[in-house]
Design an enzyme around this catalytic site. Structure first.
Site, mmCIF file in Angstrom:
data_model
loop_
_atom_site.group_PDB
_atom_site.id
_atom_site.type_symbol
_atom_site.label_atom_id
_atom_site.label_comp_id
_atom_site.label_asym_id
_atom_site.label_seq_id
_atom_site.Cartn_x
_atom_site.Cartn_y
_atom_site.Cartn_z
ATOM 1 N N LYS A 74 0.846 -1.182 0.000
ATOM 2 C CA LYS A 74 0.000 0.000 0.000
ATOM 3 C C LYS A 74 0.886 1.237 0.000
ATOM 4 O O LYS A 74 1.586 1.508 0.979
ATOM 5 C CB LYS A 74 -0.902 0.028 1.235
ATOM 6 C CG LYS A 74 -1.837 1.249 1.198
ATOM 7 C CD LYS A 74 -2.484 1.521 2.518
ATOM 8 C CE LYS A 74 -2.117 2.845 3.159
ATOM 9 N NZ LYS A 74 -2.012 4.006 2.285
ATOM 10 N N GLY A 124 7.071 4.522 8.314
ATOM 11 C CA GLY A 124 6.185 5.667 8.507
ATOM 12 C C GLY A 124 6.391 6.254 9.882
ATOM 13 O O GLY A 124 7.483 6.144 10.449
ATOM 14 N N SER A 125 5.360 6.872 10.410
ATOM 15 C CA SER A 125 5.518 7.558 11.695
ATOM 16 C C SER A 125 5.587 6.576 12.855
ATOM 17 O O SER A 125 5.032 5.473 12.798
ATOM 18 C CB SER A 125 4.353 8.514 11.918
ATOM 19 O OG SER A 125 3.197 7.763 12.226
ATOM 20 N N GLU A 169 4.168 6.857 15.634
ATOM 21 C CA GLU A 169 2.830 6.689 16.214
ATOM 22 C C GLU A 169 2.079 5.536 15.560
ATOM 23 O O GLU A 169 1.528 4.656 16.240
ATOM 24 C CB GLU A 169 2.084 7.993 16.001
ATOM 25 C CG GLU A 169 0.819 8.148 16.778
ATOM 26 C CD GLU A 169 0.031 9.332 16.227
ATOM 27 O OE1 GLU A 169 0.679 10.354 15.873
ATOM 28 O OE2 GLU A 169 -1.196 9.222 16.144
ATOM 29 N N GLU A 190 10.182 0.745 10.385
ATOM 30 C CA GLU A 190 11.174 1.782 10.131
ATOM 31 C C GLU A 190 10.455 3.102 10.368
ATOM 32 O O GLU A 190 9.633 3.509 9.558
ATOM 33 C CB GLU A 190 11.708 1.640 8.712
ATOM 34 C CG GLU A 190 13.127 2.144 8.570
ATOM 35 C CD GLU A 190 13.149 3.594 8.158
ATOM 36 O OE1 GLU A 190 13.124 3.881 6.964
ATOM 37 O OE2 GLU A 190 13.178 4.468 9.065
ATOM 38 N N CYS A 211 13.365 10.404 7.245
ATOM 39 C CA CYS A 211 13.322 9.887 8.616
ATOM 40 C C CYS A 211 14.683 10.008 9.294
ATOM 41 O O CYS A 211 14.780 10.257 10.490
ATOM 42 C CB CYS A 211 12.865 8.437 8.625
ATOM 43 S SG CYS A 211 13.619 7.457 7.332
ATOM 44 N N GLU A 215 10.013 15.145 16.017
ATOM 45 C CA GLU A 215 10.355 15.083 14.601
ATOM 46 C C GLU A 215 9.491 16.063 13.826
ATOM 47 O O GLU A 215 8.269 15.997 13.891
ATOM 48 C CB GLU A 215 10.132 13.663 14.080
ATOM 49 C CG GLU A 215 10.594 13.492 12.632
ATOM 50 C CD GLU A 215 10.379 12.077 12.122
ATOM 51 O OE1 GLU A 215 9.342 11.485 12.460
ATOM 52 O OE2 GLU A 215 11.234 11.562 11.379
#
Lengths: 312, 265, 491
Positions: free
Chosen positions: C196, C248-249, C251, C270, C304, C401
């Protein structure tokens, strides 16, 4: 009662002094930055500006054993009017010759704004006694040279006698009188960018008005990373002392595309105020015709042939 | 109605990216063709060409070498018919091509499998890297004509070596067809050199040559002892195939360099 | 000393030299009006019957209509991947390798087209998508193609086998490159994938489906399902998956980890970072400035592993900051398709809001802001390169971040203090060290709690070099021999 400790002779206080710190140059990063600047895509009016500027920055050069007055006269005519078919094309900055041909160049360039530059100091090797080298300079100045391109003593530099290199620049500057001094580092022989930076700062300290990459007789001559390294040294000097020292690249620049890359390096490192022949020169011969060709192509939209431009 | 006369190929040597005849002017009639019979001087020239090519090839990134060898597989694939006609057939050719692809994929992985970071007992960073040995002479097996050569040539190339190969004596045509695939790929000139002729004349020259770093004697059969004695003169690495296909076949053409550096404020 | 400046030529230096726009042509990409989901080798309409639009963040123009995959679509995709796994996992590894080599080649052949699409959809400069994203993506497939038939050498003594169906979710900052980082090792190890792409950058993933067609990837081995966060949630919850790989994040990463608790699904994450770029007084100064600039302004800081904290040795703080500010002024912000652009558009209005909010907090908390004069375009989302000095470790801009072109500058006195400050964060993805002293680089590298340490360089990536984080920057490695492990099981 306080006692001052006498420092050992020739002891250098680290971190002080009038000139910027010597420092190191990371080769990989320097070359990466130069490669990035080389990617600039200069088009249309910004390209025409660059080509015109590059022509105005050329020291049109002939430094061959076979040089004759006839050759120098032809070159001088080209220097004044590079493109006989287009009066809008400007003159170059200077003609660069051996001392024995300075008088010929002077007569041929009389009445124009084109300067006479002469190599001196036992160009290109610099391997001669100091008094011979200084006599070489004086002869060129007396014959009418506006600018002197000297070579540093690489033998002294590479064997660690930096003080001698410095002293020589000082002596040559004095012998120049009112003539401008360009100091050739011969970067292709120095071995590392650290050495190029060191040589740049020594030359500037000795009185250079311009520092120059190469004699053009040794390969590699000018490269984009080496020019960037020297320009960064010039920038540090300017930042810390206000002194303006010019830059000259010589040797191996044959294509207009390369010349434009050097201008991008200059522009983005030092700024637009440096885009003038007073602060930057190209030592070149065949580059001129490629600049003329590209300029005519830009103005007409048609790819040209080298045959359209004179070989002098 | 006249039958069309085909244009017959001249089988020459492959040295420095070009196809010269033997400087001796000699040929051998093999497999229905006149094939160049390489001389000692040709062998010498080939070593010079290989040495010249080593700096560039070994200095290329591993990724680049892998891609170049993959491209060699591409040019071999389009030459399948010519290669099949010069060897035992299409199955051998497919095997050889797949072998090139297999080895190409090792280029950028060698350091990870053959090298190491070594946990020395002290404040030092210590690592071991494989490096190519330099110029490698390969005495190709008599058979299979194509895959025999490929199975020794490509493991030497992957790590960054330049090779001077002596083709199979009874079946040399496949080697020159392979050379044509090499010449039209991106393999730089001089990295691969192929000599055709008599093994007995050429192998000892290469085995004794002081500027050859390693010699692969897989195809030398009965001559091994003589060649090994000659090789001792400059402590050549003498290599022989142990497995059909393996990263350790690559390793036998590599040196190992260990580097130390202190770790400190 | 040097002669007094006097004008010696007729024409003085110009006030400025403006580079004319040099635009990469868009015509090289031909976009469909609408893209379905790529499942089982076919492009199909979503059962959800829901669509959304992907736009260019530089101009806000719509580019194409994209399918919003719902739960049933996700189930279909996973089913197709499961079906394809049966044959793909049993195919001769050397043949799987050749498929991957073909993908690498096609990516090289169509590199320019894909680079333009990437810059259009995501906003990054064409110079970067052309010179970094595409070459690395092709190289990644090339590298892993070579491992497909060599796994026994990567794990000697163990019998590596594929996991099955890998569910992969990639972010919007390096859409195609992150796709390559996910798909290449997964396929090399014999798995099949359902990937995705991010909501704001689906195009290159959809074009990748066409690359698969040209490379003759068997149907169902690669499935691309587009959609927003809900699609990702459905995918992670889907029963038939054997692995999740998420970039991604932090969270969302934590949410995924919670979701997978108790399930037999392998996971690699990651996540975010707040990397320290540590500059010592004996560094190569001008090159350190380049490294700092590259570290935070490359890809608009949407990285990142960005060097978002500059830890500079106090003794050279002033000189370095002066050079840095001067260098920032030469950054060209503008049209991503202009070959001379250095800094492109911010990926979305949501991201722009996040950046602005954090920058405001920096001002409010007392840090000193600098931005070089910048002419930003009227339409689209943009943020000028920014640097904060006088930053304290406790400021939000030093801890959170930002994911934008914003650098926070802090100082240190000694190597120990640098290590302490660099490690004082929940993140641990990357770090940079600038000093000409080799032993110090190694000493710092030894002590920095980050998955990647760059010595005298920054933002360097290579398919052979393992990448991944410590602590809340995630776990698992991508790249290198180690990058195979997350996609295998060992008997």
């Amino acid at each position: 009662m306080s006692q001052t400790v006498a420092l050992p002779r020739a002891f250098e206080l680290p971190g002080g002094g009038r000139l910027p710190r010597l420092g190191s140059v990371d080769a990989v990063s320097l070359e990466g930055r130069a490669a990035e600047l080389a990617k600039r895509s200069i088009k249309r009016e910004s390209k025409i500006f660059a080509l015109d500027l590059a022509i105005r920055m050329i020291d049109l050069t002939t430094l061959e054993g076979a040089d004759t007055p006839g050759k120098v006269r032809a070159l001088s005519a080209k220097a004044i009017r590079p493109d006989p078919g287009d009066a809008n094309v400007p003159s170059v900055a200077a003609v660069c010759v051996y001392p024995t041909l300075v008088a010929v160049a002077r007569r041929a360039l009389a009445g124009s704004m084109v300067k006479v530059a002469s190599v001196a100091t036992a160009f290109p090797s610099g391997q001669a006694p100091l008094d011979v080298k200084l006599a070489d300079v004086r002869a060129a100045v007396e014959a009418g040279a506006d600018e002197i391109d000297m070579v540093i003593d690489r033998g002294a530099f590479l064997s660690g006698r930096i003080g001698e290199v410095y002293d020589e620049v000082v002596a040559v500057k004095e012998a120049c009188g009112g003539a401008h001094l360009k100091v050739i580092l011969e970067t292709g022989e120095l071995g590392s960018y650290d050495a190029v930076r060191r040589a740049s700062l020594v030359a500037i300290a000795g009185g250079a008005d311009f520092i120059k990459t190469s004699t053009g007789k040794v390969s590699p001559a000018a490269t984009l990373p080496v020019a960037l390294c020297m320009i960064e040294a010039i920038r540090d000097v300017y930042d810390e002392t206000g002194l303006v020292v010019g830059m000259k690249t010589a040797g191996g620049i044959r294509a207009a595309k390369q010349a434009i890359q050097y201008l991008c390096v200059l522009h983005e490192t030092l700024g637009a105020e440096w885009l003038t022949p007073d602060r930057f020169r190209f030592g070149a011969s065949s580059l001129l015709n490629d600049l003329l060709l590209q300029l005519r192509k830009q103005r007409t939209g048609i790819y040209r042939s080298p045959d359209e431009f004179t070989l002098d | 109605m006249s039958e069309r006369l085909p244009v017959r190929k001249t089988y020459k040597l492959f040295v420095g990216g070009a196809f010269p005849r033997s400087e001796s002017g000699r040929t051998l009639e093999v497999e229905g063709y006149n094939v160049a019979r390489a001389s000692r001087k040709d062998a010498r020239e080939a070593v010079v060409a290989a040495r010249k090519a080593v700096a560039g090839w070994s200095g290329a990134t591993a990724y680049n070498r892998g891609q170049v060898l993959y491209r060699l597989a591409e040019t071999m694939e389009t030459r399948t018919d010519a290669l099949a006609a010069a060897s035992s057939g299409r199955r051998e050719v497919a095997r050889a091509i797949d072998r090139v692809v297999w080895y190409a994929g090792w280029a950028d992985k060698l350091a990870q499998v053959l090298g190491s970071s070594n946990p020395v007992a002290g404040p030092y960073f210590n690592f071991t890297l494989p490096e190519p040995t330099g110029v490698v002479a390969v005495i190709a097996p008599e058979e299979p004509a194509l895959d025999g050569l490929v199975s020794r040539l490509v493991p030497a190339l992957v790590g960054g070596n330049a090779v001077v190969a002596v083709a199979s004596e009874p079946h040399p045509l496949a080697a020159i067809e392979l050379a044509e695939a090499v010449a039209t790929s991106d393999v730089p000139a001089g990295v691969v050199n192929v000599l055709t002729g008599l093994r007995a004349e050429l192998a000892p020259v290469l085995a004794g040559h002081m500027d050859v770093n390693a010699i692969d004697v897989t195809g030398a059969d009965g001559d091994r002892t003589t060649l090994e004695e000659l090789a001792a003169e400059n402590v050549k690495r003498v290599v022989r195939a142990r497995e059909e296909q393996s990263p350790w076949e690559i390793a036998s053409f590599m040196e190992l360099k260990t580097v130390w550096h202190p770790i400190g404020r | 000393m040097g002669a007094v400046e006097k004008p010696r030529t007729e024409v003085a230096a110009p006030a400025s030299w403006d580079y004319a726009p040099s635009l990469e042509g868009r015509e090289i990409v031909s976009l469909e009006r609408r893209y379905g989901l790529y499942i089982g080798g076919k492009h199909i309409s979503p059962k959800s019957r829901s669509w959304f639009t992907t736009i260019s963040p530089a101009t806000e123009e719509p580019l194409a209509e994209i399918a919003q995959a719902g739960q049933k679509d996700v189930a279909l995709a996973v089913g197709a991947a499961r079906e394809a796994f049966r044959t793909w996992s049993r195919r001769k590894p050397a043949e799987r390798a050749k498929v991957l080599f073909r993908i690498a080649r096609v990516l090289q052949e169509r590199a320019r087209e894909l680079a333009v699409a990437e810059s259009l959809d995501g906003g990054k400069p064409i110079k970067e998508s052309r010179d970094v994203d595409l070459p690395l993506a092709a190289a990644h497939f090339f590298y892993y193609a070579g491992w497909a038939d060599k796994l026994e050498y990567a794990f000697p003594g163990r019998s590596p086998k594929p996991l099955g169906v890998a569910a992969q979710i990639v972010p919007w900052n390096f859409p195609l490159l992150m796709l390559a980082w996910k798909i290449a090792p997964a396929l090399a190890c014999g798995n099949t994938v359902v990937l995705k792409p991010a909501e704001t950058t689906p195009l290159t993933a959809l074009l990748f489906a066409d690359v698969c067609r040209q490379a003759e990837v068997p149907p169902g081995v690669v499935n691309i399902i587009t959609g927003d966060g809900s699609t990702g949630a459905y995918l992670v919850r889907e029963k038939g998956i054997d692995k999740v790989a998420f970039t991604g994040s932090t969270e969302v990463g934590k949410a995924i980890q919670r979701e997978l608790a108790g399930r037999d699904v392998s996971l690699t994450l990651e996540l975010g970072g707040k990397a320290a770029n540590i500059v010592f007084d004996d560094c190569a100064l001008d090159q350190a400035v380049e490294g700092i600039v590259n570290g935070i302004y490359f890809n608009q800081g949407h990285v990142c592993c960005a060097g978002s904290r500059l830890l500079v040795q106090e003794s050279i703080h002033d000189q370095l900051v002066r050079k840095l500010k001067r260098r920032m002024a030469t950054l060209r912000v503008g049209n991503p398709l202009d070959k001379n652009t250095d800094v492109g558009a911010i990926n979305s209005s949501a991201q722009l809001e996040r950046i602005s909010e954090l920058v405001q907090s920096g001002i409010d908390e007392g840090a000193e802001l600098y931005q070089p004069p910048c002419r930003l375009p009227e339409k689209g989302w943009w943020f000028a390169p920014t640097v904060f000095t006088n930053v304290a470790q406790s400021h939000r801009i030093a801890r959170e971040e930002i994911f934008g072109p914003v650098l926070s500058v802090l100082t240190f006195r000694t190597p120990d203090e640098a290590v302490e400050k660099a490690n004082n964060t929940m993140y641990g993805l990357s770090a940079g060290v600038w000093t000409e002293k080799g032993s110090r680089i190694l000493w710092m590298a030894d002590r920095l709690r980050s998955g990647v340490v760059w010595g005298n360089t920054f933002n360097r990536f290579d398919p052979s070099s393992p990448f991944g984080g410590y602590k809340e920057s995630g776990f698992g490695r991508e790249g290198g021999r180690h990058g195979l492990e997350p996609y295998l099981r060992f008997e």
